[in-house]
Design a protein around this motif. Structure first.
Motif, PDB file in Angstrom:
ATOM      1  N   TYR A   1       0.948  -1.217  -0.054  1.00  0.00           N
ATOM      2  CA  TYR A   1      -0.256  -0.010   0.166  1.00  0.00           C
ATOM      3  C   TYR A   1       0.903   1.413  -0.042  1.00  0.00           C
ATOM      4  N   SER A   2       2.197   1.261   0.103  1.00  0.00           N
ATOM      5  CA  SER A   2       3.169   2.316   0.393  1.00  0.00           C
ATOM      6  C   SER A   2       3.339   2.805  -0.906  1.00  0.00           C
ATOM      7  N   VAL A   3       3.280   4.099  -1.014  1.00  0.00           N
ATOM      8  CA  VAL A   3       3.433   4.900  -2.319  1.00  0.00           C
ATOM      9  C   VAL A   3       4.953   4.661  -2.415  1.00  0.00           C
ATOM     10  N   TYR A   4       5.814   4.944  -1.311  1.00  0.00           N
ATOM     11  CA  TYR A   4       7.431   4.938  -1.601  1.00  0.00           C
ATOM     12  C   TYR A   4       7.911   3.617  -1.768  1.00  0.00           C
ATOM     13  N   VAL A   5       6.961   2.415  -1.186  1.00  0.00           N
ATOM     14  CA  VAL A   5       7.792   1.133  -1.682  1.00  0.00           C
ATOM     15  C   VAL A   5       7.065   0.798  -3.045  1.00  0.00           C
TER      16      VAL A   5
ATOM     17  N   ASP B   1       4.294  -3.913   7.973  1.00  0.00           N
ATOM     18  CA  ASP B   1       3.137  -2.926   7.896  1.00  0.00           C
ATOM     19  C   ASP B   1       3.523  -1.869   9.055  1.00  0.00           C
ATOM     20  N   ILE B   2       3.856  -0.833   8.559  1.00  0.00           N
ATOM     21  CA  ILE B   2       4.391   0.241   9.231  1.00  0.00           C
ATOM     22  C   ILE B   2       3.383   0.977  10.217  1.00  0.00           C
ATOM     23  N   PHE B   3       2.151   0.619   9.964  1.00  0.00           N
ATOM     24  CA  PHE B   3       0.905   1.380  10.637  1.00  0.00           C
ATOM     25  C   PHE B   3       0.386   0.268  11.701  1.00  0.00           C
ATOM     26  N   ALA B   4       1.086  -0.966  11.541  1.00  0.00           N
ATOM     27  CA  ALA B   4       0.646  -2.063  12.445  1.00  0.00           C
ATOM     28  C   ALA B   4       1.005  -1.937  13.916  1.00  0.00           C
TER      29      ALA B   4
ATOM     30  N   PHE C   1      14.409   5.858  11.219  1.00  0.00           N
ATOM     31  CA  PHE C   1      13.093   6.739  11.390  1.00  0.00           C
ATOM     32  C   PHE C   1      11.578   6.135  11.232  1.00  0.00           C
ATOM     33  N   GLY C   2      11.715   5.060  11.250  1.00  0.00           N
ATOM     34  CA  GLY C   2      10.394   4.166  11.373  1.00  0.00           C
ATOM     35  C   GLY C   2       9.530   4.288   9.864  1.00  0.00           C
ATOM     36  N   LYS C   3      10.290   4.438   8.759  1.00  0.00           N
ATOM     37  CA  LYS C   3       9.419   4.547   7.683  1.00  0.00           C
ATOM     38  C   LYS C   3       9.835   3.115   6.815  1.00  0.00           C
ATOM     39  N   ILE C   4       8.724   3.056   5.708  1.00  0.00           N
ATOM     40  CA  ILE C   4       9.033   2.213   4.732  1.00  0.00           C
ATOM     41  C   ILE C   4       9.185   2.846   3.249  1.00  0.00           C
ATOM     42  N   PRO C   5      10.201   2.477   2.537  1.00  0.00           N
ATOM     43  CA  PRO C   5      10.837   0.843   2.380  1.00  0.00           C
ATOM     44  C   PRO C   5      12.246   1.142   3.042  1.00  0.00           C
ATOM     45  N   ALA C   6      12.834  -0.193   3.211  1.00  0.00           N
ATOM     46  CA  ALA C   6      14.407  -0.467   3.351  1.00  0.00           C
ATOM     47  C   ALA C   6      14.637  -1.395   2.654  1.00  0.00           C
TER      48      ALA C   6
ATOM     49  N   TYR D   1      18.361   2.943   3.228  1.00  0.00           N
ATOM     50  CA  TYR D   1      16.890   3.366   3.233  1.00  0.00           C
ATOM     51  C   TYR D   1      16.867   4.718   2.629  1.00  0.00           C
ATOM     52  N   GLU D   2      15.577   5.298   2.355  1.00  0.00           N
ATOM     53  CA  GLU D   2      15.228   6.470   1.682  1.00  0.00           C
ATOM     54  C   GLU D   2      15.201   6.280   0.195  1.00  0.00           C
ATOM     55  N   THR D   3      14.010   6.411  -0.394  1.00  0.00           N
ATOM     56  CA  THR D   3      13.509   5.969  -1.641  1.00  0.00           C
ATOM     57  C   THR D   3      14.619   6.483  -2.698  1.00  0.00           C
ATOM     58  N   GLY D   4      14.652   7.868  -2.603  1.00  0.00           N
ATOM     59  CA  GLY D   4      15.618   8.384  -3.522  1.00  0.00           C
ATOM     60  C   GLY D   4      17.137   7.741  -3.573  1.00  0.00           C
ATOM     61  N   ALA D   5      17.756   7.279  -2.512  1.00  0.00           N
ATOM     62  CA  ALA D   5      19.034   6.715  -2.734  1.00  0.00           C
ATOM     63  C   ALA D   5      18.647   5.153  -3.087  1.00  0.00           C
TER      64      ALA D   5
ATOM     65  N   ILE E   1       3.358  16.858  -3.386  1.00  0.00           N
ATOM     66  CA  ILE E   1       2.512  16.300  -3.741  1.00  0.00           C
ATOM     67  C   ILE E   1       2.217  15.139  -2.744  1.00  0.00           C
ATOM     68  N   TYR E   2       3.070  14.330  -2.256  1.00  0.00           N
ATOM     69  CA  TYR E   2       2.860  13.498  -1.355  1.00  0.00           C
ATOM     70  C   TYR E   2       2.389  14.069   0.149  1.00  0.00           C
ATOM     71  N   PRO E   3       2.909  14.708   0.552  1.00  0.00           N
ATOM     72  CA  PRO E   3       2.042  15.477   2.062  1.00  0.00           C
ATOM     73  C   PRO E   3       0.587  15.995   1.464  1.00  0.00           C
TER      74      PRO E   3
HETATM   75  N1  LIG Z   1      11.759  10.001   2.886  1.00  0.00           N
HETATM   76  C1  LIG Z   1      10.919   8.515   3.195  1.00  0.00           C
HETATM   77  C2  LIG Z   1       9.540   8.681   3.113  1.00  0.00           C
HETATM   78  C3  LIG Z   1       8.923   7.269   3.271  1.00  0.00           C
HETATM   79  C4  LIG Z   1       7.493   7.383   3.870  1.00  0.00           C
HETATM   80  O1  LIG Z   1       7.149   8.532   4.319  1.00  0.00           O
HETATM   81  N2  LIG Z   1       7.021   5.985   4.015  1.00  0.00           N
HETATM   82  C5  LIG Z   1       5.719   5.657   4.458  1.00  0.00           C
HETATM   83  C6  LIG Z   1       4.757   4.935   3.664  1.00  0.00           C
HETATM   84  S1  LIG Z   1       4.499   5.402   2.145  1.00  0.00           S
HETATM   85  C7  LIG Z   1       5.919   5.587   5.925  1.00  0.00           C
HETATM   86  O2  LIG Z   1       6.471   4.696   6.207  1.00  0.00           O
HETATM   87  N3  LIG Z   1       5.103   6.047   6.852  1.00  0.00           N
HETATM   88  C8  LIG Z   1       5.090   5.601   8.147  1.00  0.00           C
HETATM   89  C9  LIG Z   1       5.041   6.629   9.510  1.00  0.00           C
HETATM   90  O3  LIG Z   1       5.076   7.954   8.785  1.00  0.00           O
HETATM   91  O4  LIG Z   1       4.885   6.440  10.386  1.00  0.00           O
HETATM   92  C10 LIG Z   1      11.664   7.903   1.710  1.00  0.00           C
HETATM   93  O5  LIG Z   1      11.972   8.562   0.930  1.00  0.00           O
HETATM   94  O6  LIG Z   1      11.770   6.725   1.811  1.00  0.00           O
END
Ligand SMILES: N[C@@H](CCC(=O)N[C@@H](CS)C(=O)NCC(=O)O)C(=O)O
Length: 220
Positions: A19-23, A43-46, A60-65, A74-78, A114-116
């Motif tokens: 479901y994640s845009v960045y994944v 599932d980062i929201f679970a 920073f607790g985000k996906i993807p890694a 980690y970080e989608t750009g990288a 756009i994302y936010p």
């Molecule tokens: N800067 C990160 C952003 C990744 C991001 O925001 N992922 C969202 C899912 S689309 C996430 O993990 N959100 C969990 C949260 O904010 O707690 C990247 O480029 O990978």
């Protein structure tokens, strides 16, 4: 490509949820490059335990890694730039300096505005929250409407007469925008706004016809 369904120890590993845009951006990049990978569900929201375990991969607790052998990132750009440069397959970044700068500008617009606003300010507020029985934050939606209009004007200008955002080849700029716009288009008001932009509509048709787009759709 169904390589992610069976675990292969020599494949790159992508941690996240569909479901994640960045994944999805990373999955589309891997698909376009023809790279087989293992998708490991996070599932980062679970439950907090899932999130806590994931902090070792992404502080920073985000996906993807992402992991390729013993290289962890980690970080989608990288990750997407690494995938493009470390693997064979069609280049996803323009060779020309100015086109590459333009691609990076579009990625920054996607990340910063756009994302936010289109994903969180429109899609989450107008679609997800009502589904959960919550009330949309009208102030946030109003702000997002304004950013949506600016985004569509800007993207139309940048696309101009080109096939893809940065010229005649698909780049990371297109892959960044697609999953974000896909969510925003679930909002009827944004859909109507989007329909006013014919060239963006043509680009969207090309985008949604790609196997990398179709094969990475979030599970309903
Ligand atoms: N800067 C990160 C952003 C990744 C991001 O925001 N992922 C969202 C899912 S689309 C996430 O993990 N959100 C969990 C949260 O904010 O707690 C990247 O480029 O990978």
């Amino acid at each position: 490509m169904n390589a992610e369904r069976t675990m292969h120890s020599d494949h790159p590993r992508l941690y996240g949820a569909d479901y994640s845009v960045y994944v999805r951006i990373v999955r589309m990049a891997l698909f376009e490059k023809g790279v087989a990978y293992d998708l490991l569900p996070v599932d980062i929201f679970a439950a907090t335990s899932t999130r806590d375990a994931h902090l070792a991969r992404h502080p920073f607790g985000k996906i993807p890694a992402f992991e390729h052998g013993d290289f962890h990132l980690y970080e989608t750009g990288a990750i997407t730039r690494y995938v493009d440069e470390a693997f064979d397959g069609p280049p996803l970044q323009p060779a020309d300096v100015k086109s590459r700068a333009r691609m990076n500008q579009i990625i920054s617009i996607a990340d910063g505005y756009i994302y936010p606003h289109l994903v969180w300010g429109l899609y989450v507020e107008c679609i997800e929250k009502p589904k959960r029985g919550e009330v949309a934050d009208e102030g946030r939606v109003e702000k997002a409407r304004g950013i949506a209009r600016i985004s569509l004007d800007v993207l139309t200008g940048l696309l101009a007469e080109q096939r893809w955002m940065c010229g005649d080849r698909l780049t990371l700029a297109d892959l960044y925008l697609a999953p974000m716009i896909d969510y925003a288009l679930e909002v009827p008001e944004f859909c109507e706004m989007f329909a006013e932009y014919r060239k963006l509509g043509d680009w969207w048709q090309r985008m949604t016809a790609l196997d990398s787009f179709r094969e990475t759709q979030p599970t309903p």
